[in-house]
Design an enzyme around this catalytic site. Sequence first.
Site, PDB file in Angstrom:
ATOM      1  N   LYS A 143      12.488 -12.396   7.861  1.00  0.00           N
ATOM      2  CA  LYS A 143      11.328 -12.303   8.768  1.00  0.00           C
ATOM      3  C   LYS A 143      10.244 -13.274   8.337  1.00  0.00           C
ATOM      4  CE  LYS A 143       8.429 -10.224   5.700  1.00  0.00           C
ATOM      5  NZ  LYS A 143       7.276 -10.879   5.119  1.00  0.00           N
ATOM      6  N   ASP A 201       8.860  -3.232   4.204  1.00  0.00           N
ATOM      7  CA  ASP A 201       9.449  -4.144   5.191  1.00  0.00           C
ATOM      8  C   ASP A 201      10.835  -3.693   5.661  1.00  0.00           C
ATOM      9  OD1 ASP A 201       7.275  -5.830   5.029  1.00  0.00           O
ATOM     10  OD2 ASP A 201       8.231  -7.233   3.639  1.00  0.00           O
TER      11      ASP A 201
HETATM   12  O1  C5P Z   1       6.887  -1.502  -0.144  1.00  0.00           O
HETATM   13  P1  C5P Z   1       7.348  -2.519  -1.142  1.00  0.00           P
HETATM   14  O2  C5P Z   1       8.025  -1.875  -2.327  1.00  0.00           O
HETATM   15  O3  C5P Z   1       8.183  -3.601  -0.535  1.00  0.00           O
HETATM   16  O4  C5P Z   1       6.042  -3.207  -1.671  1.00  0.00           O
HETATM   17  C1  C5P Z   1       6.054  -4.039  -2.803  1.00  0.00           C
HETATM   18  C2  C5P Z   1       4.644  -4.135  -3.361  1.00  0.00           C
HETATM   19  O5  C5P Z   1       3.811  -4.870  -2.457  1.00  0.00           O
HETATM   20  C3  C5P Z   1       3.940  -2.825  -3.544  1.00  0.00           C
HETATM   21  O6  C5P Z   1       4.238  -2.265  -4.804  1.00  0.00           O
HETATM   22  C4  C5P Z   1       2.481  -3.220  -3.453  1.00  0.00           C
HETATM   23  O7  C5P Z   1       2.025  -3.788  -4.664  1.00  0.00           O
HETATM   24  C5  C5P Z   1       2.508  -4.329  -2.436  1.00  0.00           C
HETATM   25  N1  C5P Z   1       2.206  -3.843  -1.068  1.00  0.00           N
HETATM   26  C6  C5P Z   1       0.915  -3.442  -0.774  1.00  0.00           C
HETATM   27  N2  C5P Z   1       0.615  -2.997   0.491  1.00  0.00           N
HETATM   28  C7  C5P Z   1       1.578  -2.951   1.447  1.00  0.00           C
HETATM   29  C8  C5P Z   1       2.897  -3.367   1.166  1.00  0.00           C
HETATM   30  C9  C5P Z   1       3.176  -3.820  -0.114  1.00  0.00           C
HETATM   31  O8  C5P Z   1       0.027  -3.481  -1.627  1.00  0.00           O
HETATM   32  N3  C5P Z   1       1.253  -2.520   2.659  1.00  0.00           N
END
Ligand code: C5P
Length: 299
Positions: free
Chosen positions: A9, A138
């Site tokens: 994406k 995501d």
């Molecule tokens: O959700 P995911 O594990 O892919 O997110 C990875 C990191 O990206 C999270 O630990 C956070 O530090 C950051 N993140 C965030 N806010 C979001 C999505 C991701 O701070 N909405």
Amino acid sequence: MITAYAHSKVNLYLGVGDAREDGYHELETVFQSLSLKDRLEITPVAGDPGTVQSFNVTGLGAASVPTTPDNLVWRAIDLMATRAQLPAVDVHLHKGIPTAGGMAGGSADAAAALRAMNTYAGLEEAELLDIAAQLGSDVPFTLLGGTMLGTGRGENLVPVLSRGSYHWALAFNSAGLSTPKVFHTLDAMRDAKPDMPRATGSNELAAALLTGDPKQVAPHLANDLQAPALSLMPALRKTIHSGEQAGALRGIVSGSGPTVAFLCESAEHAAEVADYVLDAGVATATTVAQGPAAGAHVD
Ligand code: C5P
């Protein structure tokens, strides 16, 4: 054997709000899935139900992809096994999406694993989306694909109307950027400079997407994570400049970077931009892609 495809994406718009108590940030984002994808092959084998017997990775940046239970594909299978009957499986992942590149490669792989394993589990779409949200912000979008507005952590999705097909040149960087580090850097930059510009809403982008005209879309591409990504990897400025010099309508950092996505007028134009940026020596590799594409799907 089941073959599933995991589509990458790009965020056409990524507005980042303040950090929440749980450490995540409130987002307003418009995702577009791209034709660039990984291939996931799942083979049922003898062994305890719902276990991963072997895990191997080939393709782009394979050496940097973990083949341990913390890989999102493995975690997706583990999580689904708590809810449904699954066979033991061998997993083979062939990467086309850069790792730690801001293109949701790992998330898309998890989504592809959910689609592949669901041929055994038969869970409803709502249950799959629920598992997806537990795996990462995501993952729900990469399960669905297309063009969507994401809010919350990015997991609350509604479709965005978009006409036509968009052509992109993508500039990869072998170094990778850590998503948490990019978010933290944005927080620190905003603390130091509270009047730092912020993306101002996705309405104009949404209106432009209805025209199907990339020239109208280009000025409304926005990414609040671009400033921190550039501060962590200043050389990306040259990458963006190079693609725009080659005639790209606009170059933006994709998600948390370091991939730079160039919106172009046509497939031919995108190929020219990709060649130019590679020749200029400001990217490790380049390719072209088209969006919107499908979400994760079984062949
Ligand atoms: O959700 P995911 O594990 O892919 O997110 C990875 C990191 O990206 C999270 O630990 C956070 O530090 C950051 N993140 C965030 N806010 C979001 C999505 C991701 O701070 N909405």
